[in-house]
Design an enzyme around this catalytic site. Structure first.
Site, PDB file in Angstrom:
ATOM      1  N   TYR A 239      -3.871  -0.830   9.881  1.00  0.00           N
ATOM      2  CA  TYR A 239      -3.629  -1.033   8.447  1.00  0.00           C
ATOM      3  C   TYR A 239      -2.201  -0.598   8.096  1.00  0.00           C
ATOM      4  CZ  TYR A 239      -4.579  -0.908   3.383  1.00  0.00           C
ATOM      5  OH  TYR A 239      -4.560  -1.126   2.031  1.00  0.00           O
TER       6      TYR A 239
ATOM      7  N   SER B  90       0.855  -1.205   0.000  1.00  0.00           N
ATOM      8  CA  SER B  90       0.000   0.000   0.000  1.00  0.00           C
ATOM      9  C   SER B  90       0.884   1.246   0.000  1.00  0.00           C
ATOM     10  CB  SER B  90      -0.856  -0.018   1.272  1.00  0.00           C
ATOM     11  OG  SER B  90      -1.487   1.219   1.481  1.00  0.00           O
TER      12      SER B  90
END
Ligand code: NAP
Length: 250
Positions: free
Chosen positions: A155, A142
């Site tokens: 996350y 990410s």
């Protein structure tokens, strides 16, 4: 011929999170490139099966626990006889102010995005070594493997860790002909970012910062996913490639 090196003809891939979004796009690209694909999802991947045809097989598994891993491996071997490629794509995100963040919001994300990814990868690597075939592992990282983000501490922890673990495994397994790499998608229009895209202010801020001037799509990820699964990337080890419309360069 150089284009032959991008072919996945005769290869068998496992792709997690195959029912929707980026995982569905990767399954489709791999079948188009000649592979047989086992899609792993907690809900049936019927739409993906329709898009991919007979070279796609769905295994149902909830990846919030490592208990399902032996069955994923067994079903793949039973159906297609070997494994050449693993894409760790399944992932979840919890958005909440860090000051209020709960243990459940922490553990649930770390379990799916990091713990199961590590142990599934370990199980597949053992199979690669047993086959003496080498293999390709691709971890979906990410922008938050590189940046902090806002209101997404678990996350960010998971995606920063996955970039690091990608390098660790590459260091240990390159000698077996196993390439471990990552892809860091930018801001892509999928379920993962639905809430973000509905927040008008955050959405406008994000869009204004993307040099390409648009959110990404599952199709945007397909080229990198095929490259890192193919012979064309045999000397690419431990790297996490951004596919982000220029976000990180800004
Ligand atoms: P998505 O549409 O939410 O897809 C996530 C996939 O993971 C879905 O198939 C989901 O299944 C599956 N999944 C979640 N928990 C699971 C579990 N316990 N067991 C099995 N499968 C599970 O979002 P996406 O954008 O395609 O995300 C794919 C990957 O890209 C994720 O790792 C995500 O973090 C990463 N990523 C996305 C973006 C973005 O902007 N979209 C950016 C960077 C990284 P269900 O449909 O059943 O929930």
């Amino acid at each position: 011929m150089i284009l032959d090196k991008f072919s996945l003809k005769g290869k068998v891939a496992i792709v997690t999170g195959s029912n929707t979004g980026l995982g569905q796009g990767i399954c489709k690209a791999y079948v188009e490139a000649g592979a047989k694909v086992v899609g792993v999802s907690r809900r049936p991947s019927d739409e993906t099966a329709k898009l991919c045809g007979k070279d796609f097989y769905n295994v149902i598994a909830d990846l919030s626990t490592v208990d399902v891993i032996p069955n994923v491996i067994d079903e793949t071997l039973k159906k297609f006889g070997k494994i050449d490629i693993l894409v760790n794509n399944a992932g979840i995100i919890k958005r909440q102010d860090s000051i209020e963040f709960s243990e459940e919001e922490w553990d649930s994300v770390l379990n799916v995005n990091l713990k199961t990814v590590f142990f599934l990868t370990q199980a597949v690597a053992k199979q690669f070594i047993k086959q003496n075939s080498g293999g390709k592992i691709i971890n979906i990282a990410s922008m938050l493997s590189y940046q902090g983000g806002i209101r997404v501490p678990s996350y960010t922890a998971s995606k920063s860790a996955i970039k690091g673990v990608t390098m660790t495994l590459s260091n240990e397994w390159a000698k077996y002909g196993i390439n471990v790499n990552g892809i860091a998608p930018g801001y892509m229009a999928t379920n993962n970012t639905q809430n973000l895209r509905q927040d008008e202010e955050r959405s406008a801020d994000i869009l204004a910062r993307i040099p390409a001037g648009r959110w990404g799509t599952p199709e945007d990820l397909q080229g990198a996913a095929v490259f890192l699964a193919s012979e064309a990337s045999d000397y690419v080890n431990g790297f996490t490639l951004a596919v982000d419309g220029g976000w990180l360069g800004r």
